[in-house]
Scaffold this active site. Structure first.
Site, PDB file in Angstrom:
ATOM      1  N   CYS A 188      38.969  41.947  44.291  1.00 36.87           N
ATOM      2  CA  CYS A 188      40.366  42.082  44.715  1.00 36.87           C
ATOM      3  C   CYS A 188      40.447  42.420  46.204  1.00 36.87           C
ATOM      4  CB  CYS A 188      41.023  43.171  43.863  1.00 36.87           C
ATOM      5  SG  CYS A 188      42.642  43.682  44.413  1.00 36.87           S
ATOM      6  N   CYS A 226      42.397  45.569  47.079  1.00 39.99           N
ATOM      7  CA  CYS A 226      41.636  46.747  46.637  1.00 39.99           C
ATOM      8  C   CYS A 226      40.628  47.167  47.697  1.00 39.99           C
ATOM      9  CB  CYS A 226      40.907  46.467  45.326  1.00 39.99           C
ATOM     10  SG  CYS A 226      42.008  46.118  43.948  1.00 39.99           S
TER      11      CYS A 226
END
Length: 185
Positions: free
Chosen positions: A108, A111
């Site tokens: 991600c 993230c």
């Protein structure tokens, strides 16, 4: 009503006037429908030739070694990766500082950006907050139980048991995290 005519010299082609089917103000258009095949355009040579790589002019790079697994979680990071069981024990035990739980995935992009911000926050609030992270790919059931729908998801859990947890989803600015810790916890 559309008028069907047979084109002279074309045995399998019929011409249909679409001006009565589609309301269009302009010259009447004519379409040719063939019984054999309906090709709408010529094949694109860029994608049909196997030797041409459309997105790169260089040959693909060869890896000298495999990238390290878990490269966003290192020994010297202040934000520690924890299992579901460890996080549940942290939540249940008595604390004097707020607990921030980061649900992330290694693939991600936001993230990864959030991990950098959380690391800066951990340096700033080293003794005033506890920040941990949980990999949602490894702890899928726990993430599902915590209703993690998007990544990254942060839970801010106050040391005061009468206050509810604050949940954020998506990349949030560092100042917003500071405000939540300073004002809401």
């Amino acid at each position: 009503m559309a008028v069907m005519q047979t084109a002279a010299g074309l045995p399998h082609c019929s011409i249909t006037s679409v001006s009565s089917i589609i309301p269009f103000h302009g010259p009447p258009s004519r379409l040719c429908f063939s019984n054999s095949s309906m090709k709408t355009h010529q094949p694109n040579l860029l994608f049909s030739t196997p030797n041409i790589r459309p997105f790169s002019l260089r040959p693909p790079r060869k890896l000298l070694c495999l990238p390290p697994r878990g490269k966003y979680v290192r020994e010297d990071y202040l934000v520690k990766k924890m299992s579901a069981k460890e996080v549940q024990e942290l939540v249940k035990e008595e604390r004097t500082v707020p607990l921030i739980i980061d649900f992330y995935a290694t693939w991600c992009g936001p993230c990864i950006l959030m991990a950098q911000e959380l690391e800066m926050l951990a340096v700033e609030y080293e003794s005033n907050a506890m920040i941990v992270k949980v990999d949602t790919d490894e702890e899928y059931e726990f993430a599902h139980d915590m209703q993690v729908r998007g990544l990254p998801t942060l839970y801010f859990i106050s040391p005061d048991p009468t206050k509810g947890a604050i949940r954020t989803e998506g990349l949030i600015p560092l100042q917003m995290m500071r405000d939540i810790i300073d004002n809401e916890m």
